[in-house]
Design a protein around this motif. Structure first.
Motif, PDB file in Angstrom:
ATOM      1  N   LEU A 124       0.798  -1.360  -0.068  1.00  0.00           N
ATOM      2  CA  LEU A 124       0.017  -0.033  -0.072  1.00  0.00           C
ATOM      3  C   LEU A 124       0.891   1.355   0.022  1.00  0.00           C
ATOM      4  O   LEU A 124       1.360   1.642   1.098  1.00  0.00           O
ATOM      5  CB  LEU A 124      -1.010  -0.035   1.266  1.00  0.00           C
ATOM      6  CG  LEU A 124      -1.843  -1.187   1.216  1.00  0.00           C
ATOM      7  CD1 LEU A 124      -2.631  -1.108   2.690  1.00  0.00           C
ATOM      8  CD2 LEU A 124      -2.753  -1.291   0.048  1.00  0.00           C
ATOM      9  N   THR A 125       0.814   1.956  -1.252  1.00  0.00           N
ATOM     10  CA  THR A 125       1.775   3.153  -1.259  1.00  0.00           C
ATOM     11  C   THR A 125       1.078   4.339  -0.960  1.00  0.00           C
ATOM     12  O   THR A 125       1.565   5.356  -0.615  1.00  0.00           O
ATOM     13  CB  THR A 125       2.250   3.226  -2.842  1.00  0.00           C
ATOM     14  OG1 THR A 125       1.114   3.129  -3.553  1.00  0.00           O
ATOM     15  CG2 THR A 125       3.101   2.166  -3.022  1.00  0.00           C
ATOM     16  N   LYS A 126      -0.230   4.222  -0.827  1.00  0.00           N
ATOM     17  CA  LYS A 126      -0.912   5.365  -0.330  1.00  0.00           C
ATOM     18  C   LYS A 126      -2.429   4.889   0.314  1.00  0.00           C
ATOM     19  O   LYS A 126      -2.527   3.663   0.387  1.00  0.00           O
ATOM     20  CB  LYS A 126      -1.616   6.087  -1.436  1.00  0.00           C
ATOM     21  CG  LYS A 126      -2.347   5.495  -2.550  1.00  0.00           C
ATOM     22  CD  LYS A 126      -2.224   6.331  -3.947  1.00  0.00           C
ATOM     23  CE  LYS A 126      -3.066   5.632  -5.181  1.00  0.00           C
ATOM     24  NZ  LYS A 126      -3.167   6.284  -6.293  1.00  0.00           N
ATOM     25  N   PRO A 127      -2.932   5.595   1.196  1.00  0.00           N
ATOM     26  CA  PRO A 127      -4.332   5.165   1.774  1.00  0.00           C
ATOM     27  C   PRO A 127      -5.010   4.481   0.951  1.00  0.00           C
ATOM     28  O   PRO A 127      -5.511   4.710  -0.347  1.00  0.00           O
ATOM     29  CB  PRO A 127      -4.845   6.410   2.684  1.00  0.00           C
ATOM     30  CG  PRO A 127      -3.552   7.163   2.707  1.00  0.00           C
ATOM     31  CD  PRO A 127      -2.921   6.993   1.284  1.00  0.00           C
ATOM     32  N   ASN A 153       4.587   5.600   3.685  1.00  0.00           N
ATOM     33  CA  ASN A 153       4.100   6.968   4.031  1.00  0.00           C
ATOM     34  C   ASN A 153       4.227   7.847   2.879  1.00  0.00           C
ATOM     35  O   ASN A 153       4.939   7.477   1.773  1.00  0.00           O
ATOM     36  CB  ASN A 153       4.836   7.603   5.224  1.00  0.00           C
ATOM     37  CG  ASN A 153       6.242   7.519   5.096  1.00  0.00           C
ATOM     38  OD1 ASN A 153       6.940   7.864   3.930  1.00  0.00           O
ATOM     39  ND2 ASN A 153       6.997   7.922   6.364  1.00  0.00           N
ATOM     40  N   HIS A 154       3.979   9.342   3.000  1.00  0.00           N
ATOM     41  CA  HIS A 154       3.860  10.224   1.745  1.00  0.00           C
ATOM     42  C   HIS A 154       5.326  10.390   1.095  1.00  0.00           C
ATOM     43  O   HIS A 154       5.445  10.788   0.027  1.00  0.00           O
ATOM     44  CB  HIS A 154       3.438  11.397   2.298  1.00  0.00           C
ATOM     45  CG  HIS A 154       4.132  12.215   3.200  1.00  0.00           C
ATOM     46  ND1 HIS A 154       3.938  11.845   4.516  1.00  0.00           N
ATOM     47  CD2 HIS A 154       4.967  13.256   3.324  1.00  0.00           C
ATOM     48  CE1 HIS A 154       4.515  12.507   5.237  1.00  0.00           C
ATOM     49  NE2 HIS A 154       5.125  13.681   4.386  1.00  0.00           N
ATOM     50  N   THR A 162      -1.864   3.091   8.400  1.00  0.00           N
ATOM     51  CA  THR A 162      -2.613   3.783   7.182  1.00  0.00           C
ATOM     52  C   THR A 162      -3.736   4.331   7.520  1.00  0.00           C
ATOM     53  O   THR A 162      -4.441   4.314   8.778  1.00  0.00           O
ATOM     54  CB  THR A 162      -2.990   2.819   6.001  1.00  0.00           C
ATOM     55  OG1 THR A 162      -2.857   3.469   4.929  1.00  0.00           O
ATOM     56  CG2 THR A 162      -3.959   1.722   6.443  1.00  0.00           C
ATOM     57  N   VAL A 165      -9.469   6.246   4.258  1.00  0.00           N
ATOM     58  CA  VAL A 165      -9.848   7.522   3.525  1.00  0.00           C
ATOM     59  C   VAL A 165     -11.403   7.950   3.600  1.00  0.00           C
ATOM     60  O   VAL A 165     -12.271   6.802   3.443  1.00  0.00           O
ATOM     61  CB  VAL A 165      -9.387   7.444   2.068  1.00  0.00           C
ATOM     62  CG1 VAL A 165      -9.816   8.708   1.436  1.00  0.00           C
ATOM     63  CG2 VAL A 165      -7.872   7.490   2.088  1.00  0.00           C
TER      64      VAL A 165
END
Length: 176
Positions: A124-127, A153-154, A162, A165
């Motif tokens: 998971l590179t982003k939420p 994380n960012h 995480t 969203v």
């Protein structure tokens, strides 16, 4: 009247990659993992997203072992078939006669729905967009030991949590 082949050229047609259409040149070996891209035989669980392992390669049929679903371990024969891309960005209508499979070392969360797997790795590179997607991804694995999650994380560093969203504007429009 000029044919579409003359207008666009064979190289251009072979270079087109669309969702649901295997690449023009599909390179397979015995034991490679593949995923079906079409519903072939729903009564035997040979549906879009089914994972298979190649056992024998032929010119017109590929013999595979089913790896997911109710028919794990069964042998499936996958024929070449007419594949017509359904994509609004392709300016012409054409078809390829090819196997409805693609090499599958990984799959998206949405493709994993309905699968039961021994090992699941989440990168998971982003939420995750919704709680439901995260639940689907995590619930595919048979046991806790078979689950590995890598969160970023960012700034691209590994993280230990995480965000679920939530877009509040969605709820504002429906009166919550």
């Amino acid at each position: 009247m000029e044919s579409q082949l003359d207008l666009y050229g064979l190289e251009l047609l072979n270079s087109i990659n669309c969702t649901g259409l295997p690449p023009h040149k599909l390179i397979l070996k015995v034991s490679v993992l593949v995923m079906l891209l079409r519903n072939i035989d729903q009564s035997n669980c040979l549906c879009n997203g089914t994972r298979l392992q190649v056992r024998k390669l032929g010119n017109y049929v590929i013999e595979c072992e089913v790896l997911t679903g109710n028919n794990v371990g069964h042998i499936a024969l996958i024929p070449r078939m007419n594949m017509v891309p359904i994509n609004g960005t392709v300016p012409i209508r054409f078809q390829r006669i090819q196997f409805p499979i693609i090499v599958s070392f990984a799959m998206t969360i949405n493709k994993s729905q309905g699968q039961t797997l021994s090992h699941v790795g989440l990168y998971l590179t982003k939420p995750v967009f919704t709680h439901g997607q995260l639940y689907v991804a995590i619930s595919r694995v048979k046991s806790k030991r078979g689950l590995k999650v890598l969160l970023m994380n960012h700034v691209g560093m590994s993280a230990n949590s995480t965000i679920n969203v939530l877009y509040r504007e969605v709820f504002e429009k429906i009166g919550f």
